[in-house]
Design a protein around this motif. Structure first.
Motif, PDB file in Angstrom:
ATOM      1  N   LEU A 286      33.670  17.886  -4.229  1.00 48.58           N
ATOM      2  CA  LEU A 286      34.935  17.252  -4.358  1.00 48.58           C
ATOM      3  C   LEU A 286      34.715  15.726  -3.692  1.00 48.58           C
TER       4      LEU A 286
ATOM      5  N   ALA B 149      35.496  12.513  -5.599  1.00 52.04           N
ATOM      6  CA  ALA B 149      36.598  11.713  -5.492  1.00 52.04           C
ATOM      7  C   ALA B 149      36.231  10.085  -5.171  1.00 52.04           C
TER       8      ALA B 149
ATOM      9  N   SER C  88      35.747   8.344  -8.341  1.00 55.62           N
ATOM     10  CA  SER C  88      36.888   8.182  -9.050  1.00 55.62           C
ATOM     11  C   SER C  88      37.453   6.762  -8.156  1.00 55.62           C
TER      12      SER C  88
ATOM     13  N   VAL D 126      43.358  10.296  -3.252  1.00 57.74           N
ATOM     14  CA  VAL D 126      42.963  10.971  -4.546  1.00 57.74           C
ATOM     15  C   VAL D 126      43.265  12.315  -4.811  1.00 57.74           C
TER      16      VAL D 126
ATOM     17  N   TYR E  14      43.240  16.000  -6.614  1.00 59.89           N
ATOM     18  CA  TYR E  14      42.419  16.628  -7.026  1.00 59.89           C
ATOM     19  C   TYR E  14      42.708  18.123  -7.447  1.00 59.89           C
TER      20      TYR E  14
ATOM     21  N   THR F 173      38.874  14.862 -10.184  1.00 55.03           N
ATOM     22  CA  THR F 173      39.697  14.075  -9.238  1.00 55.03           C
ATOM     23  C   THR F 173      40.347  12.774  -9.983  1.00 55.03           C
TER      24      THR F 173
ATOM     25  N   THR G 171      42.446   8.793  -9.204  1.00 59.18           N
ATOM     26  CA  THR G 171      43.139   7.936  -8.373  1.00 59.18           C
ATOM     27  C   THR G 171      43.587   6.591  -8.803  1.00 59.18           C
TER      28      THR G 171
END
Length: 212
Positions: A138, A142, A145, A193, A195, A204, A206
């Motif tokens: 994750l 993130a 992203s 962000v 998720y 994810t 953003t």
């Protein structure tokens, strides 16, 4: 989001779906061609759903997709899934980032320490060891992203460790910049962000506006 099967891929699908195959993709292996086709086909569908006259999403100098004027977007693919996000752009510095990843095994996830995140960042993750691979994947997703969303401002590659993970809740991961990346992206700027789990994968998302 679209699902695709590399085993059923054929280069003829580009013409059938009305997608142009760039020379760089023509030289790529079948898996890469299938991923590119799925992502660009989805981008075409997203443009149509937003009432935008579909254009070919070319590959830019930085290998980032080139979106229609006054729009920005992001594409990601993993195994048999492709995802795409697209939104109006009020200025050339606005960006969005979306990413999807398969969960990395514990050994590979541990190797990301010092490259993707620091020991201190890892220590801020929830302590449930059963989910550590998912949580570290994750963090990786993130930061991917974030890179995509901030690239229109930064205009060059920056390091995963330039962004520090702070905390997370049920929907969001929170980060802080620790390096000056652009005039408006200085140390201390915080952002978030979104998720979610997509089957066994991590997704994810953003926007540059989330970092102020």
């Amino acid at each position: 989001m679209v699902q695709f099967d590399v085993q059923h891929y054929s280069p003829m699908l580009f013409a059938k779906l009305g997608i142009e195959m760039p020379e760089a993709i023509r030289r790529a292996v079948c898996k890469r061609q299938a991923e590119f086709l799925a992502g660009r086909y989805l981008a075409k569908k997203v443009q149509m759903s937003l009432g935008v006259m579909p254009i070919e999403i070319a590959i830019g100098d930085s290998r980032a997709p080139v979106w229609p004027s006054a729009w920005t977007g992001s594409i990601s693919h993993n195994d048999s899934l492709a995802i795409c996000a697209m939104t109006p752009q009020s200025n050339e510095h606005e960006g969005v980032g979306i990413d999807i990843e398969s969960v990395i095994d514990v050994e590979k996830a541990t190797e990301m320490e010092g490259v993707v995140f620091t020991e201190k960042e890892r220590g801020r993750l929830p302590s449930d060891a059963r989910d550590i691979s998912w949580l570290m994947t994750l963090l990786f997703s993130a930061k991917e992203s974030i890179f995509k969303a901030l690239y229109p401002q930064v205009q060059c590659y920056f390091d995963f460790l330039d962004v520090t993970f702070l905390r997370m809740d049920a929907q969001w991961l929170y980060f802080e910049l620790n390096t000056r990346l652009a005039d408006a992206l200085v140390p201390g700027i915080q952002g978030k962000v979104y998720y979610a789990k997509v089957g066994e994968k991590v997704m994810t998302f953003t926007r540059s506006e989330y970092f102020i």
